[in-house]
Design a protein around this motif. Structure first.
Motif, PDB file in Angstrom:
ATOM      1  N   ALA A   1      16.101   5.907  -4.415  1.00 25.89           N
ATOM      2  CA  ALA A   1      16.319   6.541  -6.000  1.00 25.89           C
ATOM      3  C   ALA A   1      16.138   5.355  -6.898  1.00 25.89           C
ATOM      4  O   ALA A   1      15.755   5.388  -8.134  1.00 25.89           O
ATOM      5  CB  ALA A   1      17.871   7.022  -5.888  1.00 25.89           C
ATOM      6  N   GLN A   2      16.638   4.221  -6.585  1.00 29.53           N
ATOM      7  CA  GLN A   2      16.486   3.058  -7.517  1.00 29.53           C
ATOM      8  C   GLN A   2      14.935   2.767  -7.765  1.00 29.53           C
ATOM      9  O   GLN A   2      14.605   2.413  -8.739  1.00 29.53           O
ATOM     10  CB  GLN A   2      17.204   1.727  -6.926  1.00 29.53           C
ATOM     11  CG  GLN A   2      18.727   1.718  -6.906  1.00 29.53           C
ATOM     12  CD  GLN A   2      19.242   0.636  -6.425  1.00 29.53           C
ATOM     13  OE1 GLN A   2      18.471  -0.147  -5.557  1.00 29.53           O
ATOM     14  NE2 GLN A   2      20.325   0.060  -7.077  1.00 29.53           N
ATOM     15  N   ILE A   3      14.065   2.843  -6.658  1.00 27.90           N
ATOM     16  CA  ILE A   3      12.663   2.789  -6.845  1.00 27.90           C
ATOM     17  C   ILE A   3      12.236   3.559  -7.800  1.00 27.90           C
ATOM     18  O   ILE A   3      11.255   3.376  -8.584  1.00 27.90           O
ATOM     19  CB  ILE A   3      12.015   2.823  -5.591  1.00 27.90           C
ATOM     20  CG1 ILE A   3      12.221   1.658  -4.685  1.00 27.90           C
ATOM     21  CG2 ILE A   3      10.416   2.967  -5.433  1.00 27.90           C
ATOM     22  CD1 ILE A   3      11.693   1.635  -3.149  1.00 27.90           C
ATOM     23  N   LEU A   4      12.394   5.113  -7.554  1.00 32.39           N
ATOM     24  CA  LEU A   4      11.868   5.974  -8.590  1.00 32.39           C
ATOM     25  C   LEU A   4      12.477   5.657 -10.033  1.00 32.39           C
ATOM     26  O   LEU A   4      11.663   5.985 -11.027  1.00 32.39           O
ATOM     27  CB  LEU A   4      12.526   7.225  -8.031  1.00 32.39           C
ATOM     28  CG  LEU A   4      11.695   7.905  -6.834  1.00 32.39           C
ATOM     29  CD1 LEU A   4      12.538   9.301  -6.351  1.00 32.39           C
ATOM     30  CD2 LEU A   4      10.247   7.838  -6.939  1.00 32.39           C
TER      31      LEU A   4
ATOM     32  N   LEU B   1       1.183   5.509 -13.834  1.00 33.31           N
ATOM     33  CA  LEU B   1       1.481   6.482 -12.627  1.00 33.31           C
ATOM     34  C   LEU B   1       2.205   6.057 -11.598  1.00 33.31           C
ATOM     35  O   LEU B   1       2.160   6.620 -10.564  1.00 33.31           O
ATOM     36  CB  LEU B   1       0.070   6.850 -12.425  1.00 33.31           C
ATOM     37  CG  LEU B   1      -0.824   7.463 -13.323  1.00 33.31           C
ATOM     38  CD1 LEU B   1      -2.302   7.728 -13.031  1.00 33.31           C
ATOM     39  CD2 LEU B   1      -0.319   8.681 -14.097  1.00 33.31           C
ATOM     40  N   ASP B   2       3.063   5.137 -11.773  1.00 31.93           N
ATOM     41  CA  ASP B   2       3.940   4.714 -10.736  1.00 31.93           C
ATOM     42  C   ASP B   2       4.858   5.523  -9.924  1.00 31.93           C
ATOM     43  O   ASP B   2       4.932   5.669  -8.802  1.00 31.93           O
ATOM     44  CB  ASP B   2       4.807   3.525 -11.077  1.00 31.93           C
ATOM     45  CG  ASP B   2       3.914   2.189 -11.375  1.00 31.93           C
ATOM     46  OD1 ASP B   2       2.915   2.343 -11.612  1.00 31.93           O
ATOM     47  OD2 ASP B   2       4.344   1.052 -11.849  1.00 31.93           O
TER      48      ASP B   2
ATOM     49  N   TYR C   1      10.394  -5.843 -11.852  1.00 34.68           N
ATOM     50  CA  TYR C   1       9.440  -4.856 -11.191  1.00 34.68           C
ATOM     51  C   TYR C   1       8.400  -5.351 -10.347  1.00 34.68           C
ATOM     52  O   TYR C   1       7.605  -6.194 -10.698  1.00 34.68           O
ATOM     53  CB  TYR C   1       9.305  -4.011 -12.305  1.00 34.68           C
ATOM     54  CG  TYR C   1       8.656  -2.486 -11.671  1.00 34.68           C
ATOM     55  CD1 TYR C   1       9.260  -1.816 -10.929  1.00 34.68           C
ATOM     56  CD2 TYR C   1       7.290  -2.292 -12.142  1.00 34.68           C
ATOM     57  CE1 TYR C   1       8.653  -0.508 -10.413  1.00 34.68           C
ATOM     58  CE2 TYR C   1       6.631  -1.085 -11.610  1.00 34.68           C
ATOM     59  CZ  TYR C   1       7.457  -0.264 -10.890  1.00 34.68           C
ATOM     60  OH  TYR C   1       6.982   1.003 -10.390  1.00 34.68           O
ATOM     61  N   SER C   2       8.189  -4.856  -9.111  1.00 35.38           N
ATOM     62  CA  SER C   2       7.070  -5.152  -8.506  1.00 35.38           C
ATOM     63  C   SER C   2       6.878  -3.645  -7.570  1.00 35.38           C
ATOM     64  O   SER C   2       7.622  -3.225  -6.623  1.00 35.38           O
ATOM     65  CB  SER C   2       7.466  -6.013  -7.236  1.00 35.38           C
ATOM     66  OG  SER C   2       6.268  -6.231  -6.283  1.00 35.38           O
ATOM     67  N   LEU C   3       5.771  -3.053  -8.012  1.00 37.64           N
ATOM     68  CA  LEU C   3       5.296  -1.894  -7.733  1.00 37.64           C
ATOM     69  C   LEU C   3       4.729  -1.767  -6.150  1.00 37.64           C
ATOM     70  O   LEU C   3       5.122  -1.112  -5.181  1.00 37.64           O
ATOM     71  CB  LEU C   3       4.304  -1.159  -8.378  1.00 37.64           C
ATOM     72  CG  LEU C   3       3.434   0.076  -8.007  1.00 37.64           C
ATOM     73  CD1 LEU C   3       4.572   1.269  -7.647  1.00 37.64           C
ATOM     74  CD2 LEU C   3       2.185   0.475  -8.764  1.00 37.64           C
ATOM     75  N   ASP C   4       3.930  -3.057  -5.947  1.00 37.82           N
ATOM     76  CA  ASP C   4       3.408  -3.328  -4.527  1.00 37.82           C
ATOM     77  C   ASP C   4       4.498  -3.239  -3.718  1.00 37.82           C
ATOM     78  O   ASP C   4       4.627  -2.598  -2.388  1.00 37.82           O
ATOM     79  CB  ASP C   4       2.533  -4.537  -4.413  1.00 37.82           C
ATOM     80  CG  ASP C   4       1.357  -4.176  -5.422  1.00 37.82           C
ATOM     81  OD1 ASP C   4       0.963  -3.383  -5.664  1.00 37.82           O
ATOM     82  OD2 ASP C   4       0.887  -5.356  -6.029  1.00 37.82           O
ATOM     83  N   ALA C   5       5.723  -4.034  -3.541  1.00 35.46           N
ATOM     84  CA  ALA C   5       6.475  -4.066  -2.523  1.00 35.46           C
ATOM     85  C   ALA C   5       7.287  -3.074  -2.480  1.00 35.46           C
ATOM     86  O   ALA C   5       7.739  -2.625  -1.346  1.00 35.46           O
ATOM     87  CB  ALA C   5       7.730  -5.371  -3.166  1.00 35.46           C
ATOM     88  N   ASN C   6       7.388  -2.320  -3.784  1.00 34.90           N
ATOM     89  CA  ASN C   6       8.123  -1.081  -3.324  1.00 34.90           C
ATOM     90  C   ASN C   6       7.435  -0.057  -2.572  1.00 34.90           C
ATOM     91  O   ASN C   6       8.026   0.906  -1.768  1.00 34.90           O
ATOM     92  CB  ASN C   6       8.594  -0.327  -4.919  1.00 34.90           C
ATOM     93  CG  ASN C   6       9.606  -1.407  -5.732  1.00 34.90           C
ATOM     94  OD1 ASN C   6      10.250  -2.220  -5.077  1.00 34.90           O
ATOM     95  ND2 ASN C   6       9.841  -0.968  -6.694  1.00 34.90           N
TER      96      ASN C   6
END
Length: 723
Positions: free
Chosen positions: A565-568, A578-579, A540-545
C-alpha cells in the motif's frame, strides 16, 4: 475459561525484600563422597550380582575360541561397558558414550571430515534468582516487561519496581493507592524511558522513569481493570476486562482515537506486529482477533481482519515472528494446552502442537529460528522449540508455580520469568547476541562490481551496510530531510552519533544489490526497509519498488500488504508518471480486491481523469491509508497545479480552489507561493490567475513560407475521376 487468580495463601517465615538476590541451596556433585565409603548412586547392582554369582563360571571351563571370536567378545564387552572389574564404586558414573554401536573405523578413514555446526550450550538452571514478594498470581494479567534501555519493570501488588540490568540496582517507581490498585499491567514505551501502568480501577498512568514523575492519566477508555497493553509508536493500545480494545494517542488531550469491539470477555493478550500495521488480541473467550489499522477506524469498531476460534481455552500468549512478518504464534490455557501458528494475511492455521500443559507466554528468539514457551501445571517449565520442526531443544525447570510472566532482554539473549512462587528468574536461553556471535563478513567479489551505479542514481541512493542497517551518509542527497521537531534532545543527539561513523563497513546501494541479482529473495527485508525509508525521508525509487513487487510474486507468503500500500501511495504521488499502473500490474488480483487497494485504484482513476473534487472527497474518507505517507497532499496539489497549467491560460480562483482542495487564507498562501516561485500572475479585477505560457496552453501555428509546386501531370490524373 482458564484458571485466573490463585487464592492460596503463602505463609512467610520472615519478611522478604523485593528484587533481592535469592540463593537456593544446591547439592554438590561430590557431596557425601569419601574414598573409603562406596557411592551407591554410582554402582551397577545388576552387574555386581552377575559378577558375584555367574561371572566366573565361564572361566572354569576353558573353551577354545578363534581370534576373531575373542576380538568380537572384547569389543562387545567394551561397548556394553562390561570391562570394569570393580564391584564397589567410589566415584560418580562416567559420562555416557557418544556412540552406542561399533563404528566402522575402516570406512571412517576414507571419509572427509564434515563441517558440523556446534550445538549451542543451553544452561539448564537460571543464572540469577530474585525475590518477588506479593506478585499477583493471575493468568490474565501482564506484570513484567523489559524496556529497550535494559531496565526491567515488575509490578508487585500495588508497587512498581525497576531493576537496572546493567548495574543490578533496584528502585521503586510508584505505589498505587488501595482504591485504585493493584497494578494489573505494565508496558514500556519504545523509547525505554516512559512506562505505562494499568490499574484495577480502569485507569492507565504514564510515568517518566528517569525523573520518577507521573506525566498523565488516561481515563474513560474502559469500565474495568486494564490487564494488557501494547505500544505502537505514540499509540498505546489497552485491553480491559470489559472486552474493549482502545487505541490511545498519548500526544493529544482526547486520547481515545479508536475502539475495537470483538471480544465478549476479558482481553488478556495484546501484541503489535513489527511493522505496526497489524494487532493481535487474545481473550478469555478463547478467541484471537487480527486487527489491521488500514481497515479499522472509529466508525467501524468491529472491523477485525480475522477471527480465529480454534483455541478451546483463554489465549494470553501471543508472539509475532521476527523473521517472517505474517507469522503469529498463539498459546492456549489449561483447557487447550496447544501452540498454534497462523498466517495473518490469510487467517490459515499453519500448525498446532500439543504441549501437555497450560501455555502462559511465548517469545521468539531474535537470533535463531527458535520459540520459547512458559507453562503451568504440572511441571511449571520453560520449553525451547526449534521452528518449524517444533522439536524440543531444552526444558528448563526451577519455578514451583506456573510461569505466568516472561520478558526478553533488549539484546535478545536473556529471558526473565516471574511466577506465582514469588521468584523472578533470569535464563540465558538464547545464547550470545547476534553482533557478537557472527564475525565480520569477508569481502566477496560480486559480479558487475566494476560498474559504477552511484553516479546515475545519486538522487535515489540508499546505503545498506553489511549488517543490513540503513547508512546515514546518503541523507544529503534526499529531496527533503525528515523533521526532528517531534524528537527529544536525547534522540537527536543519539542520531547524530550514528551519523558520525557511517563508514565502518563496506556499503552498497539498493540499486547495486538489485542490479546484481534482482531475484534474490534475501533482498526482501532490505527492500521493505527501503520502502519505509522512502516514506520517512520523502524520497522515491521506482526501480527498487518494482523489484520488491516482483519478489513478492515469487514469495507470495511473505507479501506485506502494508508495504504494498505504501508503494502504491508513493506511485500516486509521482503522477503524471505511469508508476502506479506499472506497480499495479505486479500485484495479484486477489490482493487488489482488498478494500485499501480498491480505494487507491479509485483515487488513481480520479486523478488520471482530472476529477479533483471526487478525489478529495474519497481521500477524506480514507485518511488512515494516505496519512501514513508524509507529503501526499502536497504532491497531489503540485500535480493538480501542473495539470491546470497545461489546460488553462487563465484559471478562475474557484477552479483552482477545487483542484487543490483549499480555500480562504490557505489558498491565498498557496497562490502567493506560486506567484513567487512559478511565475503566476493574479488579476486584481477578476481575481483569476494567469498561468505561465507553455507549448500546451499557448499553441502556435506553424508558419511555412516555402511554396509547394505540384506538376500538372499529377493533377491531370484525377480529372477523369472528377468528370
Amino acid at each position: 475459561m482458564d484458571a485466573g487468580m490463585n487464592t492460596s495463601t503463602h505463609l512467610k517465615a520472615q519478611a522478604r525484600c523485593p528484587l533481592q538476590e535469592h540463593f537456593l541451596p544446591r547439592k554438590s556433585s561430590k557431596e557425601n563422597l569419601d574414598r573409603f565409603i562406596p557411592n551407591r548412586s554410582a554402582m551397577d547392582f545388576d552387574y555386581a550380582h552377575f559378577a558375584l554369582t555367574e561371572g566366573n563360571k565361564g572361566k572354569d571351563t576353558a573353551t577354545v575360541s578363534s581370534p576373531s571370536r575373542e576380538a568380537y567378545r572384547k569389543q562387545l564387552a567394551e561397548t556394553m561397558n562390561l570391562n570394569h572389574t570393580r564391584i564397589l564404586a567410589f566415584r560418580n558414573k562416567p559420562q555416557a558414550p557418544v556412540e552406542l554401536l561399533p563404528t566402522d573405523h575402516s570406512a571412517s578413514l576414507h571419509q572427509q571430515p564434515k563441517s558440523v555446526k556446534p550445538r549451542r550450550y543451553i544452561p539448564q538452571t537460571s543464572e540469577r534468582t530474585l525475590d518477588a514478594p506479593d506478585i499477583v498470581d493471575d493468568f490474565y494479567l501482564n506484570l513484567l516487561d523489559w524496556g529497550s534501555a535494559n531496565v526491567l519493570a515488575i509490578a508487585l501488588g500495588h508497587t512498581v519496581y525497576l531493576w537496572d540490568a546493567s548495574s543490578g540496582s533496584t528502585s521503586e517507581l510508584v505505589t498505587i493507592d488501595e482504591e485504585k490498585g493493584p497494578v494489573t499491567s505494565i508496558n514500556w514505551a519504545p523509547d525505554g524511558r516512559h512506562v505505562a501502568v494499568g490499574l484495577n480501577n480502569s485507569e492507565v498512568q504514564l510515568w517518566d522513569s528517569a525523573s520518577n514523575r507521573q506525566l498523565r492519566t488516561l481515563k474513560g477508555g474502559h469500565q474495568s481493570r486494564v490487564g494488557s497493553m501494547a505500544w505502537n509508536n505514540h499509540i498505546l493500545t489497552t485491553g480491559g476486562m470489559d472486552g474493549l480494545i482502545v487505541n490511545n494517542d498519548v500526544r493529544i488531550r482526547s486520547h481515545v482515537v479508536e475502539t475495537y469491539r470483538g471480544h465478549t470477555q476479558e482481553v488478556c493478550g495484546l501484541k503489535w506486529s513489527g511493522s505496526g500495521q497489524q494487532l493481535a488480541s487474545g481473550g478469555n473467550d478463547n478467541v484471537v482477533h487480527i486487527w489491521d489499522r488500514s481497515v479499522a477506524s472509529s466508525n467501524s469498531t468491529t472491523q477485525y481482519l480475522h477471527r480465529l476460534e480454534e483455541h478451546t481455552s483463554a489465549v494470553k500468549a501471543l508472539a509475532w515472528c521476527p523473521f517472517q512478518a505474517n507469522l503469529l504464534a498463539t498459546g492456549g490455557g489449561g483447557g487447550d494446552r496447544t501452540i498454534k501458528f497462523w498466517n495473518t494475511h490469510t487467517g490459515a492455521c499453519l500448525n498446532s502442537v500439543d504441549t501437555g500443559s497450560q501455555v502462559c507466554s511465548l517469545l521468539w528468539s531474535k537470533n535463531e529460528r527458535e520459540l520459547l514457551s512458559s507453562h503451568g501445571f504440572t511441571q511449571n517449565q520453560l520449553t525451547l522449540w526449534k521452528y518449524p520442526s517444533m522439536v524440543k531443544m531444552a526444558e528448563l525447570t526451577g519455578h514451583t508455580s506456573r510461569v505466568l510472566y516472561m520478558a526478553q532482554s533488549p539484546d535478545g539473549c536473556t529471558v526473565a520469568t516471574a511466577a506465582g512462587d514469588e521468584t523472578l528468574r533470569f535464563w540465558n536461553v538464547f545464547g550470545v547476541p547476534e553482533t557478537a556471535k557472527k564475525p565480520a563478513p569477508k569481502a566477496v567479489h560480486e559480479p558487475f562490481s566494476h560498474v559504477n551505479l552511484i553516479a546515475s542514481q545519486v538522487n535515489r541512493n540508499v546505503v545498506v551496510s553489511g549488517t543490513k542497517t540503513l547508512d546515514q551518509s546518503f541523507s544529503a542527497s534526499r529531496e527533503s530531510p525528515p523533521s526532528h521537531s517531534n524528537l527529544s534532545s536525547t534522540e537527536v543527539r543519539d542520531m547524530g552519533k550514528e551519523m558520525e561513523s557511517p563508514k565502518e563497513q563496506s556499503s552498497y546501494t539498493v540499486e547495486q544489490l538489485v542490479a546484481v541479482n534482482p531475484f534474490n529473495p534475501e533482498l526482501l527485508p532490505d527492500l521493505e526497509n527501503y520502502v519505509n525509508e522512502q516514506v520517512t525521508s520523502q524520497t522515491y525509487s521506482l526501480d527498487a519498488n518494482l523489484c520488491l513487487l516482483r519478489l513478492y510474486q515469487f514469495e507470495p507468503e511473505r507479501m506485506n500488504t502494508h508495504i504494498v500500500a505504501q508503494i502504491l501511495v508513493k506511485a500516486l504521488m509521482a503522477m503524471p508518471a505511469l508508476d502506479f499502473s506499472l506497480c499495479l500490474f505486479l500485484i495479484p488480483e486477489r490482493v487488489q480486491m482488498e478494500e485499501q487497494f480498491k480505494t487507491l485504484i479509485v483515487l488513481s482513476h480520479y486523478l488520471e481523469t482530472g476529477r479533483f473534487q471526487q478525489f478529495w472527497d474519497e481521500a477524506a474518507k480514507n485518511r488512515h491509508i494516505l496519512e501514513a505517507v508524509p507529503g501526499f497532499e502536497q504532491a497531489i496539489q503540485a500535480y493538480a497545479s501542473h495539470l491546470l497549467s497545461l489546460s488553462y491560460q487563465k484559471v478562475p480562483r474557484s477552479v483552482l480552489a477545487e483542484a487543490v482542495n483549499m480555500d480562504g487564507a490557505s489558498l491565498d498562501k498557496f497562490i502567493e507561493h506560486q506567484v513567487t516561485n512559478s511565475g503566476w500572475i493574479v488579476e486584481k479585477d477578476e481575481g483569476s490567475i494567469v498561468l505561465p505560457q507553455n507549448e500546451f496552453n499557448h499553441p502556435e501555428l506553424k508558419k511555412n513560407n516555402t511554396g509547394e509546386n505540384v506538376p500538372l501531370e499529377h493533377v491531370a490524373r484525377i480529372f477523369p475521376i472528377l468528370g
